[in-house]
Design a protein around this motif. Structure first.
Motif, PDB file in Angstrom:
ATOM      1  N   ILE A 200       0.836  -1.090  -0.085  1.00 31.46           N
ATOM      2  CA  ILE A 200       0.214  -0.010   0.127  1.00 31.46           C
ATOM      3  C   ILE A 200       0.834   1.294   0.118  1.00 31.46           C
ATOM      4  N   ASP A 201       0.899   2.165  -1.143  1.00 30.66           N
ATOM      5  CA  ASP A 201       1.326   3.169  -1.148  1.00 30.66           C
ATOM      6  C   ASP A 201       1.106   4.253  -0.015  1.00 30.66           C
ATOM      7  N   ILE A 202       1.863   4.739   0.768  1.00 35.86           N
ATOM      8  CA  ILE A 202       1.668   5.889   1.637  1.00 35.86           C
ATOM      9  C   ILE A 202       1.102   7.201   0.882  1.00 35.86           C
ATOM     10  N   VAL A 203      -0.048   7.363   1.233  1.00 37.55           N
ATOM     11  CA  VAL A 203      -0.490   8.859   0.420  1.00 37.55           C
ATOM     12  C   VAL A 203       0.047  10.121   1.282  1.00 37.55           C
ATOM     13  N   PRO A 204       0.412  11.006   0.897  1.00 30.52           N
ATOM     14  CA  PRO A 204       0.712  12.137   1.699  1.00 30.52           C
ATOM     15  C   PRO A 204      -0.539  12.759   2.379  1.00 30.52           C
ATOM     16  N   PRO A 205      -0.301  13.499   3.440  1.00 35.96           N
ATOM     17  CA  PRO A 205      -1.256  13.948   4.122  1.00 35.96           C
ATOM     18  C   PRO A 205      -2.506  14.576   3.197  1.00 35.96           C
ATOM     19  N   THR A 206      -3.488  14.606   3.410  1.00 31.57           N
ATOM     20  CA  THR A 206      -4.581  15.363   2.513  1.00 31.57           C
ATOM     21  C   THR A 206      -4.805  16.852   3.207  1.00 31.57           C
ATOM     22  N   PRO A 207      -4.703  18.015   2.598  1.00 31.47           N
ATOM     23  CA  PRO A 207      -4.856  19.119   2.896  1.00 31.47           C
ATOM     24  C   PRO A 207      -6.134  19.513   3.522  1.00 31.47           C
ATOM     25  N   ILE A 208      -6.362  20.106   4.305  1.00 36.38           N
ATOM     26  CA  ILE A 208      -7.685  20.720   4.811  1.00 36.38           C
ATOM     27  C   ILE A 208      -7.668  22.181   4.861  1.00 36.38           C
ATOM     28  N   TYR A 209      -8.343  22.673   3.982  1.00 36.99           N
ATOM     29  CA  TYR A 209      -8.229  24.068   3.580  1.00 36.99           C
ATOM     30  C   TYR A 209      -9.078  25.043   4.727  1.00 36.99           C
ATOM     31  N   GLU A 210      -8.524  25.725   5.629  1.00 33.73           N
ATOM     32  CA  GLU A 210      -9.389  26.183   6.607  1.00 33.73           C
ATOM     33  C   GLU A 210      -9.969  27.732   6.341  1.00 33.73           C
ATOM     34  N   GLU A 211     -10.871  27.954   6.930  1.00 35.88           N
ATOM     35  CA  GLU A 211     -11.486  29.130   6.982  1.00 35.88           C
ATOM     36  C   GLU A 211     -11.760  29.545   8.261  1.00 35.88           C
ATOM     37  N   LEU A 212     -11.551  30.902   8.684  1.00 36.02           N
ATOM     38  CA  LEU A 212     -12.035  31.398  10.230  1.00 36.02           C
ATOM     39  C   LEU A 212     -13.645  31.531  10.009  1.00 36.02           C
ATOM     40  N   LYS A 213     -14.043  31.286  11.191  1.00 36.26           N
ATOM     41  CA  LYS A 213     -15.518  31.523  11.409  1.00 36.26           C
ATOM     42  C   LYS A 213     -15.808  32.966  11.450  1.00 36.26           C
ATOM     43  N   VAL A 214     -16.677  33.309  10.735  1.00 32.34           N
ATOM     44  CA  VAL A 214     -17.271  34.756  10.650  1.00 32.34           C
ATOM     45  C   VAL A 214     -18.395  34.948  11.205  1.00 32.34           C
ATOM     46  N   TYR A 215     -18.556  36.142  11.895  1.00 36.43           N
ATOM     47  CA  TYR A 215     -19.879  36.440  12.768  1.00 36.43           C
ATOM     48  C   TYR A 215     -20.377  38.008  12.118  1.00 36.43           C
ATOM     49  N   THR A 216     -21.852  37.890  11.679  1.00 33.47           N
ATOM     50  CA  THR A 216     -22.220  38.994  11.117  1.00 33.47           C
ATOM     51  C   THR A 216     -23.133  39.857  12.161  1.00 33.47           C
ATOM     52  N   TYR A 217     -22.836  41.070  11.869  1.00 35.85           N
ATOM     53  CA  TYR A 217     -23.647  42.071  12.840  1.00 35.85           C
ATOM     54  C   TYR A 217     -24.485  43.074  11.850  1.00 35.85           C
TER      55      TYR A 217
END
Length: 783
Positions: free
Chosen positions: A548-565
């Motif tokens: 089994i080829d070791i796959v590189p880590p899968t990126p998780i593209y993060e976004e910050l939580k936004v709060y609307t006023y």
């Protein structure tokens, strides 16, 4: 019945307000109580509801998360709390972050929407691999653990209680002693190949170097008869083996089954008759169809090579220590067990012809090019199963056997295509090793609560995917229908324990899982989601597993939580389109790793973005004591003339690029770890045209200033918020003052006392009328 005056909305209500207040702006020279009374009455007329006494407008609260990680000894882990499943599109909204070492607990707090009953908790190891599972929000807290209690020198995450996957044994069988049938075997010939009672031959031999191409009638009709093939046997007509008889292929034996013919060890289909079939290492059975059965406690044995068009284990057990190749595999009408300690490669084993009754007990290599249907799977340590599709959707034998997959450590089940599961428990080991499961597209998932009678597993508490299991699943397209679970969501629902993926509108379909508030019964086991191909412990090629080829880590593209006023610029005569000032606030992003997608953010800084200005008044905005946008008036900040409505569409407004300000977090808002409670962020609009100020947090009995805990779509100009957020047509209804409202509408939320609101009501902002609302993108394009 609701007072008719509260059924007026929009311009009609606004005209009525103008009639008794002489103008549509807040008035001076009156008491605050009078202003409050008139403002509340205006809000009720505009919104078409009665506002309960003491109403509050909160949609979020501060939540504390404590995540314990018992992983690789001495290793460091980053813990992230995500609002959504990070493996769907590999993007995630970050609610909070913290770090810990193995054996420690990471703690953080964050502002969580009250509509959120569950979040996704992820831990990332030092190699960059992420392990994810859902966790419930209960009484303002999230408590979850990856791995069991820490042990000195522990190699990996450990669980606590033993499971079926610990205790089951895939049988290791040996070829029985067959000397009785071999030592005194007599070479077959035309004279002794007879059913004549005078015939004294019971054990036939096809000697090495000879070929026999005729049927053997005595083994088909007699009892205690055996055939030992050391030469070549050509089966040109159906050959049956009667109950109590034995068919043996020796180390040099070859059996060829002609096209359209079969070798069957269940003579004449007589009830209770069972034949025995054995192939020594080196022996071969090839051709069209091989069919056999065995009674309880006995088994057929293959140590050589079987290469046929169709193999049918019509009840009983077939033990394979050699090689089985077949275009089609079938199962019996009753229990049909394939025990594999060698290699099995088949083309198709689809549901039908009793194949769904098949039990696969695999200790080595099992591969199916097409669909593998079966009732249950027992997977030994290091074993490997591969198939295009897996169908465990039904049993055709009517037995009460629990459908399950029991898998020991470092085993792998890899399904590239469709997966269908009906009542299937997936149980891994509690040892330090993990079982790996890779599923393709979930096409059907059904499960009920209760106790697994085979192992006493309380599935409501522990779920139907339990213990040390790392599972990856092809993610579906985003599901916009919150009233129908997708099969993918149903599978996620089974991780460790009860988990509500969205709001409780879906409870009716899965109501049997919920004894209290949905999400409260979620378990805390070790089953985790991983990225596709992330089987980083199964890597060495062996006779029972491919490399089994070791796959590189899968990126998780993060976004910050936004709060609307969102603000209205007056209260007595406002129209409640909630777009006079729309401000979006989040922590400051310091950097984003292009390879991993990980966001680093600064909790001492805030970024506030003005996305809409539907006000015609001159207004300044401040957070705490700090004015935003270099103290500019909002129209000036957006680069338009005073009095011009901006980014509110409906043909009444200009468009302009949103503008941002960076400020230092106001003093006293952050906890000791720097986490901010955004429900307490002091945001004020100063309406310089009227000399009035309006602030959030808003304790007034009318919702002129609110914080919406999402990156919100705001209503178009002159579109009242109740019209922009009417709820969905297929939602359950709630009756308030004699009027029915969709439970997920703004009306239902605003008209229900805060203490009685459900998560569906609190999540009203998730259900916009997209044609009547705007986004950050559409603000600049007026779409």
């Amino acid at each position: 019945m609701m007072n008719k005056k509260y059924l007026m909305r929009g311009f009609a209500a606004l005209a009525l307000v103008a009639g008794f207040s002489s103008c549509v702006k807040d008035v001076d020279g009156t008491s605050q109580k009078e202003i409050d009374d008139r403002s509340k009455e205006n809000a009720e007329m505009q919104l078409g509801i009665s506002i309960p006494d003491g109403q509050t407008w909160d949609m979020a609260s501060q939540v504390e998360a404590n995540v314990t990680v018992n992983g690789d000894y001495g290793a460091k882990y980053t813990v992230s709390i995500y609002e959504n499943n990070p493996f769907i599109n590999n993007t995630a909204v970050v609610l909070g972050k913290a770090e810990t070492v193995s054996g420690g607990t990471a703690s953080t707090s964050f502002t969580c929407p009250d509509a959120t009953k569950s979040v996704f908790v992820a831990i990332k190891d030092e190699k960059g691999y992420s392990y994810v599972k859902p966790a419930a929000v209960v009484d303002g807290k999230i408590e979850t653990t990856f791995g069991g209690e820490a042990a000195a020198g522990a190699r990996s995450m450990r669980a606590a209680n033993r499971s079926a996957a610990d205790d089951f044994v895939v049988n290791v069988r040996t070829m029985p002693n067959l000397s009785t049938y071999i030592d005194d075997a007599v070479a077959i010939n035309d004279e002794n190949n007879t059913t004549d009672p005078a015939n004294t031959v019971h054990h036939y031999l096809i000697p090495e170097g000879t070929t026999w191409s005729k049927n053997i009638p005595l083994i088909q009709s007699g009892s205690g008869i055996s055939v030992y093939v050391q030469g070549t046997l050509n089966i040109n007509a159906e050959q049956r083996v009667n109950g109590g008889c034995v068919f043996i292929v020796g180390p040099k034996g070859k059996v060829n089954i002609a096209n359209g013919q079969k070798l069957v060890t269940n003579a004449n289909n007589e009830a209770g008759t069972v034949g025995s079939f054995y192939v020594y290492p080196g022996g071969e059975v090839k051709g069209d169809r091989l069919e056999f059965a065995n009674g309880t406690g006995s088994y057929n044995y293959n140590g050589g090579t079987i290469d046929v068009t169709t193999i049918n284990n019509n009840g009983g057990t077939l033990y394979n220590a050699g090689i089985i190749e077949a275009d089609y595999m079938l199962g019996g009408a009753g229990l049909s067990i394939y025990e594999n300690a060698g290699k099995v490669h088949i083309g198709e084993a689809p549901k039908g012809s009793s194949t769904a009754n098949t039990r696969i007990h695999n200790n080595c290599w099992w591969e199916c090019d097409g669909t593998q249907a079966c009732r249950n799977i027992q997977q030994g340590a290091g074993a490997y199963i591969k198939a295009s599709n897996l169908d465990m959707s039904s049993s055709q034998d009517g037995t009460s056997d629990v459908a399950y997959i029991w898998a020991k450590g470092n085993s792998l089940i890899a399904i590239s295509g469709n997966v269908s599961l009906n009542g299937v428990d997936i149980v891994g080991p509690t040892s330090s090793d993990y079982a790996y499961i890779q599923f393709g597209k979930m096409t059907y998932v059904n499960h009920t609560g209760g106790t697994n009678s085979n192992y006493g597993v309380d599935k409501v508490t522990l779920g139907a995917i339990q213990n040390n299991v790392r599972i990856s699943v092809d993610t579906p397209e985003v599901d916009n229908n919150v009233y129908t679970f997708t099969p993918y969501e149903k599978l996620i629902n089974l991780l460790n324990g009860t988990f509500m993926y969205a709001t409780e509108e879906r409870d009716q379909e899965w109501g049997q899982w919920h004894t209290n508030t949905p999400g409260e019964q979620i378990g805390n086991g070790n089953a985790v989601l991983v990225a596709k191909g992330q089987v980083n412990d199964v890597k060495t090629e062996s006779e029972c597993s491919p490399g089994i080829d070791i796959v590189p880590p899968t990126p998780i593209y993060e976004e910050l939580k936004v709060y609307t006023y969102a603000f209205e610029d007056q209260t007595v005569g406002t129209d409640y389109d909630m777009n006079d000032v729309v401000l979006k606030v989040s922590y400051k992003v310091k950097s984003t790793n292009a390879e991993t997608g990980e966001v680093e953010y600064d909790k001492t800084k805030l970024v506030a973005t003005l996305v809409a200005a539907g006000a015609t008044y001159n207004i300044k905005v401040k957070i705490g004591n700090t004015y935003l946008f270099n103290e500019q008036e909002i129209h000036e900040a957006l680069g338009v003339n005073p009095g011009v409505m901006v980014n509110t569409g409906n043909g009444k407004a200009q468009t302009a690029t949103p503008v941002s300000s960076e400020i230092t977090t106001p003093t006293g808002l952050a906890d000791e770890d720097g986490n901010i409670d955004f429900t307490q962020l002091p945001v004020t609009i100063e309406v310089t045209s009227t000399g009035k100020n309006y602030s959030y947090p808003n304790t007034d009995p009318y919702p002129h200033a609110v914080m919406i805990p999402v990156d919100w779509r705001w209503p178009l100009e002159r579109i009242i918020v109740t019209e922009a957020y009417p709820g969905t047509s297929n939602a359950d209804k709630v009756t308030i003052d004699g009027v029915d409202y969709p439970v997920n509408s703004f009306d239902a939320w605003a008209a229900t006392p805060a203490a009685d609101r459900t998560p569906a009501m609190n999540g009203w902002y998730n259900n916009p009328n997209t044609g009547l609302t705007m986004t950050n993108t559409s603000a600049a394009t007026n779409n």
